[in-house]
Scaffold this motif. Structure first.
Motif, PDB file in Angstrom:
ATOM      1  N   PRO A 108      19.488   3.377  10.675  1.00  0.00           N
ATOM      2  CA  PRO A 108      20.591   4.322  10.657  1.00  0.00           C
ATOM      3  C   PRO A 108      21.296   4.446   9.310  1.00  0.00           C
ATOM      4  N   GLU A 109      20.822   3.746   8.256  1.00  0.00           N
ATOM      5  CA  GLU A 109      21.534   3.862   6.975  1.00  0.00           C
ATOM      6  C   GLU A 109      21.379   5.237   6.349  1.00  0.00           C
ATOM      7  N   VAL A 110      20.355   5.975   6.732  1.00  0.00           N
ATOM      8  CA  VAL A 110      20.144   7.373   6.338  1.00  0.00           C
ATOM      9  C   VAL A 110      19.647   8.124   7.577  1.00  0.00           C
ATOM     10  N   ARG A 111      19.766   9.448   7.578  1.00  0.00           N
ATOM     11  CA  ARG A 111      19.433  10.198   8.797  1.00  0.00           C
ATOM     12  C   ARG A 111      17.940  10.325   9.063  1.00  0.00           C
ATOM     13  N   LEU A 112      17.097  10.087   8.066  1.00  0.00           N
ATOM     14  CA  LEU A 112      15.649  10.008   8.252  1.00  0.00           C
ATOM     15  C   LEU A 112      15.112   8.991   7.261  1.00  0.00           C
ATOM     16  N   PRO A 113      13.979   8.359   7.554  1.00  0.00           N
ATOM     17  CA  PRO A 113      13.440   7.372   6.621  1.00  0.00           C
ATOM     18  C   PRO A 113      13.156   8.004   5.251  1.00  0.00           C
ATOM     19  N   VAL A 114      13.459   7.249   4.208  1.00  0.00           N
ATOM     20  CA  VAL A 114      13.246   7.713   2.829  1.00  0.00           C
ATOM     21  C   VAL A 114      12.576   6.595   2.056  1.00  0.00           C
ATOM     22  N   TRP A 115      11.571   6.969   1.264  1.00  0.00           N
ATOM     23  CA  TRP A 115      10.949   6.047   0.314  1.00  0.00           C
ATOM     24  C   TRP A 115      11.227   6.610  -1.064  1.00  0.00           C
ATOM     25  N   HIS A 116      12.064   5.894  -1.827  1.00  0.00           N
ATOM     26  CA  HIS A 116      12.396   6.292  -3.194  1.00  0.00           C
ATOM     27  C   HIS A 116      11.505   5.465  -4.116  1.00  0.00           C
ATOM     28  N   VAL A 117      10.672   6.149  -4.874  1.00  0.00           N
ATOM     29  CA  VAL A 117       9.615   5.501  -5.643  1.00  0.00           C
ATOM     30  C   VAL A 117       9.776   5.814  -7.126  1.00  0.00           C
ATOM     31  N   ASP A 118       9.591   4.823  -7.962  1.00  0.00           N
ATOM     32  CA  ASP A 118       9.613   5.003  -9.415  1.00  0.00           C
ATOM     33  C   ASP A 118       8.295   4.462  -9.960  1.00  0.00           C
ATOM     34  N   LEU A 119       7.447   5.357 -10.435  1.00  0.00           N
ATOM     35  CA  LEU A 119       6.106   4.976 -10.902  1.00  0.00           C
ATOM     36  C   LEU A 119       6.056   4.658 -12.392  1.00  0.00           C
ATOM     37  N   TYR A 120       7.192   4.595 -13.053  1.00  0.00           N
ATOM     38  CA  TYR A 120       7.228   4.420 -14.506  1.00  0.00           C
ATOM     39  C   TYR A 120       6.422   3.214 -14.981  1.00  0.00           C
ATOM     40  N   ARG A 121       6.464   2.111 -14.267  1.00  0.00           N
ATOM     41  CA  ARG A 121       5.802   0.876 -14.711  1.00  0.00           C
ATOM     42  C   ARG A 121       4.318   0.815 -14.375  1.00  0.00           C
ATOM     43  N   LEU A 122       3.795   1.818 -13.672  1.00  0.00           N
ATOM     44  CA  LEU A 122       2.371   1.799 -13.332  1.00  0.00           C
ATOM     45  C   LEU A 122       1.531   2.277 -14.512  1.00  0.00           C
ATOM     46  N   ASP A 123       0.402   1.627 -14.701  1.00  0.00           N
ATOM     47  CA  ASP A 123      -0.483   1.967 -15.812  1.00  0.00           C
ATOM     48  C   ASP A 123      -1.692   2.784 -15.387  1.00  0.00           C
ATOM     49  N   ASP A 124      -2.034   2.715 -14.105  1.00  0.00           N
ATOM     50  CA  ASP A 124      -3.273   3.344 -13.630  1.00  0.00           C
ATOM     51  C   ASP A 124      -2.964   4.093 -12.335  1.00  0.00           C
ATOM     52  N   PRO A 125      -3.397   5.352 -12.212  1.00  0.00           N
ATOM     53  CA  PRO A 125      -3.167   6.096 -10.973  1.00  0.00           C
ATOM     54  C   PRO A 125      -3.697   5.380  -9.725  1.00  0.00           C
ATOM     55  N   ALA A 126      -4.700   4.552  -9.868  1.00  0.00           N
ATOM     56  CA  ALA A 126      -5.241   3.824  -8.717  1.00  0.00           C
ATOM     57  C   ALA A 126      -4.195   2.882  -8.103  1.00  0.00           C
ATOM     58  N   GLU A 127      -3.236   2.448  -8.898  1.00  0.00           N
ATOM     59  CA  GLU A 127      -2.188   1.557  -8.390  1.00  0.00           C
ATOM     60  C   GLU A 127      -1.293   2.249  -7.360  1.00  0.00           C
ATOM     61  N   VAL A 128      -1.209   3.564  -7.431  1.00  0.00           N
ATOM     62  CA  VAL A 128      -0.375   4.310  -6.492  1.00  0.00           C
ATOM     63  C   VAL A 128      -0.907   4.158  -5.071  1.00  0.00           C
ATOM     64  N   GLU A 129      -2.207   4.202  -4.911  1.00  0.00           N
ATOM     65  CA  GLU A 129      -2.812   4.066  -3.590  1.00  0.00           C
ATOM     66  C   GLU A 129      -2.445   2.730  -2.946  1.00  0.00           C
ATOM     67  N   GLU A 130      -2.345   1.688  -3.761  1.00  0.00           N
ATOM     68  CA  GLU A 130      -2.008   0.358  -3.259  1.00  0.00           C
ATOM     69  C   GLU A 130      -0.594   0.293  -2.693  1.00  0.00           C
ATOM     70  N   LEU A 131       0.264   1.245  -3.045  1.00  0.00           N
ATOM     71  CA  LEU A 131       1.640   1.248  -2.560  1.00  0.00           C
ATOM     72  C   LEU A 131       1.744   1.714  -1.109  1.00  0.00           C
ATOM     73  N   GLY A 132       0.708   2.374  -0.593  1.00  0.00           N
ATOM     74  CA  GLY A 132       0.704   2.822   0.797  1.00  0.00           C
ATOM     75  C   GLY A 132       1.701   3.915   1.108  1.00  0.00           C
ATOM     76  N   LEU A 133       1.987   4.754   0.153  1.00  0.00           N
ATOM     77  CA  LEU A 133       3.009   5.783   0.325  1.00  0.00           C
ATOM     78  C   LEU A 133       2.647   6.836   1.369  1.00  0.00           C
ATOM     79  N   GLU A 134       1.387   7.047   1.606  1.00  0.00           N
ATOM     80  CA  GLU A 134       0.966   8.072   2.564  1.00  0.00           C
ATOM     81  C   GLU A 134       0.951   7.556   3.999  1.00  0.00           C
TER      82      GLU A 134
END
Length: 155
Positions: free
Chosen positions: A76-102
């Protein structure tokens, strides 16, 4: 005064205007939405996210996810679930998949700072916001609006 069309520059005079723009976004977001925030350091990406999160009900100031990479917020801290993501420190696009954002995206909102780190073509359905520094010290916002957002834009 008419609202700016897609691609038209929206001036944001200061931090308060940037936070207010984020709050206006909160009024139109839906579960499954993605908003990407691009621009140089200090352009206001996190301020837009903070304004949006505050308008969704978050008490207190949202931390920047720079070090955590993914900062989740849930009902209940927000009205719908939110994932706030900052990719600045990632070096390789493949690392994004490991985050499980989808994995749970359909249930909430995904806000992605530094989306270019995910590689070309990531989140083609996102409302893609780009911020730039304005000569007067403010910010200038432009947006690429996908079909899923066209009935909701401009705000």
């Amino acid at each position: 005064m008419s609202a700016p069309a897609e691609g038209a520059a929206i001036p944001l005079a200061d931090t308060d205007a940037t936070l207010a723009f984020g709050a206006r976004l909160a009024a139109i977001v839906r579960p499954g939405d993605v908003i990407t925030l691009a621009g140089p350091l200090g352009a206001g990406k996190t301020s837009i996210a903070r304004g949006l999160l505050a308008a969704l009900g978050l008490a207190g100031e949202a931390p920047s996810p720079s070090f955590a990479i993914v900062q989740p917020y849930d009902v209940p801290e927000v009205r719908l679930p939110v994932w706030h993501v900052d990719l600045y420190r990632l070096d390789d696009p493949a690392e994004v998949e490991e985050l499980g954002l989808e994995d749970d995206r359909g249930d909430g909102l995904l806000i992605v700072e530094w989306p270019d780190r995910a590689g070309p073509g990531a989140w083609p359905d996102a409302l893609a916001i780009t911020l730039a520094m304005a000569p007067d010290g403010g910010r200038c916002l432009t947006a690429a609006v996908p079909p899923a957002w066209s009935a909701r834009w401009p705000i």
